[in-house]
Design an enzyme around this catalytic site. Sequence first.
Site, PDB file in Angstrom:
ATOM      1  N   SER A 195       0.851  -1.187   0.000  1.00  0.00           N
ATOM      2  CA  SER A 195       0.000   0.000   0.000  1.00  0.00           C
ATOM      3  C   SER A 195       0.889   1.240   0.000  1.00  0.00           C
ATOM      4  O   SER A 195       1.737   1.403   0.893  1.00  0.00           O
ATOM      5  CB  SER A 195      -0.895  -0.014   1.234  1.00  0.00           C
ATOM      6  OG  SER A 195      -1.650   1.172   1.284  1.00  0.00           O
ATOM      7  N   HIS A 197       0.401   4.437   0.631  1.00  0.00           N
ATOM      8  CA  HIS A 197       0.339   5.513   1.637  1.00  0.00           C
ATOM      9  C   HIS A 197       1.041   5.156   2.939  1.00  0.00           C
ATOM     10  O   HIS A 197       1.155   5.985   3.838  1.00  0.00           O
ATOM     11  CB  HIS A 197      -1.109   5.965   1.877  1.00  0.00           C
ATOM     12  CG  HIS A 197      -1.968   5.035   2.675  1.00  0.00           C
ATOM     13  ND1 HIS A 197      -2.271   5.274   3.998  1.00  0.00           N
ATOM     14  CD2 HIS A 197      -2.589   3.886   2.346  1.00  0.00           C
ATOM     15  CE1 HIS A 197      -3.074   4.301   4.440  1.00  0.00           C
ATOM     16  NE2 HIS A 197      -3.281   3.454   3.459  1.00  0.00           N
ATOM     17  N   CYS A 322     -13.902   1.642  18.999  1.00  0.00           N
ATOM     18  CA  CYS A 322     -15.076   2.011  19.763  1.00  0.00           C
ATOM     19  C   CYS A 322     -16.298   1.297  19.205  1.00  0.00           C
ATOM     20  O   CYS A 322     -16.675   1.487  18.059  1.00  0.00           O
ATOM     21  CB  CYS A 322     -15.283   3.514  19.677  1.00  0.00           C
ATOM     22  SG  CYS A 322     -16.425   4.113  20.911  1.00  0.00           S
TER      23      CYS A 322
HETATM   24  N1  PLP Z   1      -2.892  -4.530   5.764  1.00  0.00           N
HETATM   25  C1  PLP Z   1      -2.240  -3.962   6.789  1.00  0.00           C
HETATM   26  C2  PLP Z   1      -1.284  -4.764   7.616  1.00  0.00           C
HETATM   27  C3  PLP Z   1      -2.478  -2.623   7.097  1.00  0.00           C
HETATM   28  O1  PLP Z   1      -1.860  -2.052   8.139  1.00  0.00           O
HETATM   29  C4  PLP Z   1      -3.401  -1.887   6.308  1.00  0.00           C
HETATM   30  C5  PLP Z   1      -3.721  -0.474   6.634  1.00  0.00           C
HETATM   31  O2  PLP Z   1      -3.617  -0.054   7.754  1.00  0.00           O
HETATM   32  C6  PLP Z   1      -4.024  -2.537   5.228  1.00  0.00           C
HETATM   33  C7  PLP Z   1      -3.735  -3.854   4.990  1.00  0.00           C
HETATM   34  C8  PLP Z   1      -5.008  -1.807   4.353  1.00  0.00           C
HETATM   35  O3  PLP Z   1      -4.334  -0.959   3.457  1.00  0.00           O
HETATM   36  P1  PLP Z   1      -5.124   0.264   2.751  1.00  0.00           P
HETATM   37  O4  PLP Z   1      -5.316   1.301   3.788  1.00  0.00           O
HETATM   38  O5  PLP Z   1      -4.187   0.713   1.665  1.00  0.00           O
HETATM   39  O6  PLP Z   1      -6.371  -0.292   2.201  1.00  0.00           O
END
Ligand code: PLP
Length: 381
Positions: A195, A197, A322
């Site tokens: 991902s 971001h 929550c």
């Molecule tokens: N997998 C893990 C381990 C993550 O930490 C996250 C996001 O926090 C995701 C998947 C999901 O990614 P996205 O926010 O790009 O959908």
Amino acid sequence: MIYLDNNSTTRVDAAVQAAMEPFWREQYGNASSLHTMGQAARHAIETAREHVAALIGAKPREIVFTSGGTEADNLAILGALGATAKRHIVTTAVEHVAVHSLCERLATQGHRVTFLPVDSCGRLDLAALEAAIGDETALVSVMHANNETGVIFPVEEVARRCAARGVPLHVDAVQTAGKLPIDVSALGANLLSLSAHKFHGPKGAGALYVGRGVRLRNCQVGGHQERDLRPGTENVAAIVGMGEAARLARERLAAGAMRSVAELRDRLEAGVLASVNFARVIGDRANRTCNTTTIGFTALEAEAVLIALSEQGVCASSGAACSSGSLEPSHVLKAMGIDERIAHGAVRFSLSHETTREEIDRAIEIVAGVTRQLAALGVGS
Ligand code: PLP
């Protein structure tokens, strides 16, 4: 503002923003078009694919761009299940909800799911993994590192066991890309989610590595983009941003930038533990991503701590969600069997290469002040 919530998201790098800029109003062609504008977009996407592949030691043609980590996880799991008649999935009890909730749903739809346990440090039970894999197992899905605790799973060990049984392995590497060097071949992953971001790229951009020979069925039906696996007009700017973020992340890894992040994380942890006698670190401290620490403040409510920290300019996160007005410890902390009084007060601090020593020293003072004050007020006890 002291931003210590980089596992939630990171700041887009200035160079990433600059690389994306031309694709809004100048080079706005559709990458499927044959004219020069379209071909410029196609070229930019293919360059980004090379950068993302290089970050994980893959070949460009093994990268499928998606809308993020969640979509990559869904495509890996649903795609692998769609290509086989087998109906058993092995995963862990501490996966991100993108995997965890999907597997819970699949369990109600005729699939059998084994959620492997972890110990109180968040470590995986490899013997349980070995015992779980059977002739009906379609896929094993295991995260590289946990988003809440940073604890790293021994993916190579998992891969060896999967390969011995001929079962494909999906690795959710959303929390390790850019923090740990990743080589998909050395890791032994057949499918791997990323991902953008989480490593200073844009939100809404991700990728799934699909290794050679892996059978995957598309989940969406439409055009022929991304080898039919992810049909739909490509988000060129976001993909270009992800490519540039991957290139920069690889440079930072090579320059050893993550060592300084680990030093600052350790400084934060040591400072908080030294000044707050009811603070406990949650998770395996010997085997974590360089940027993460989750600290349980015994008898406090994480939400109260987070609000107070935010008022003083510190952004952190909690392992609690929550639900109907009451804060429930996350499925991760529950699976680890963390004492309720500690789990309720669990706060995650996650750093990046942008975090400075001054910020950490100030954060230690603020965390110590806030938690001692809340404890004195008896909040949550
Ligand atoms: N997998 C893990 C381990 C993550 O930490 C996250 C996001 O926090 C995701 C998947 C999901 O990614 P996205 O926010 O790009 O959908």
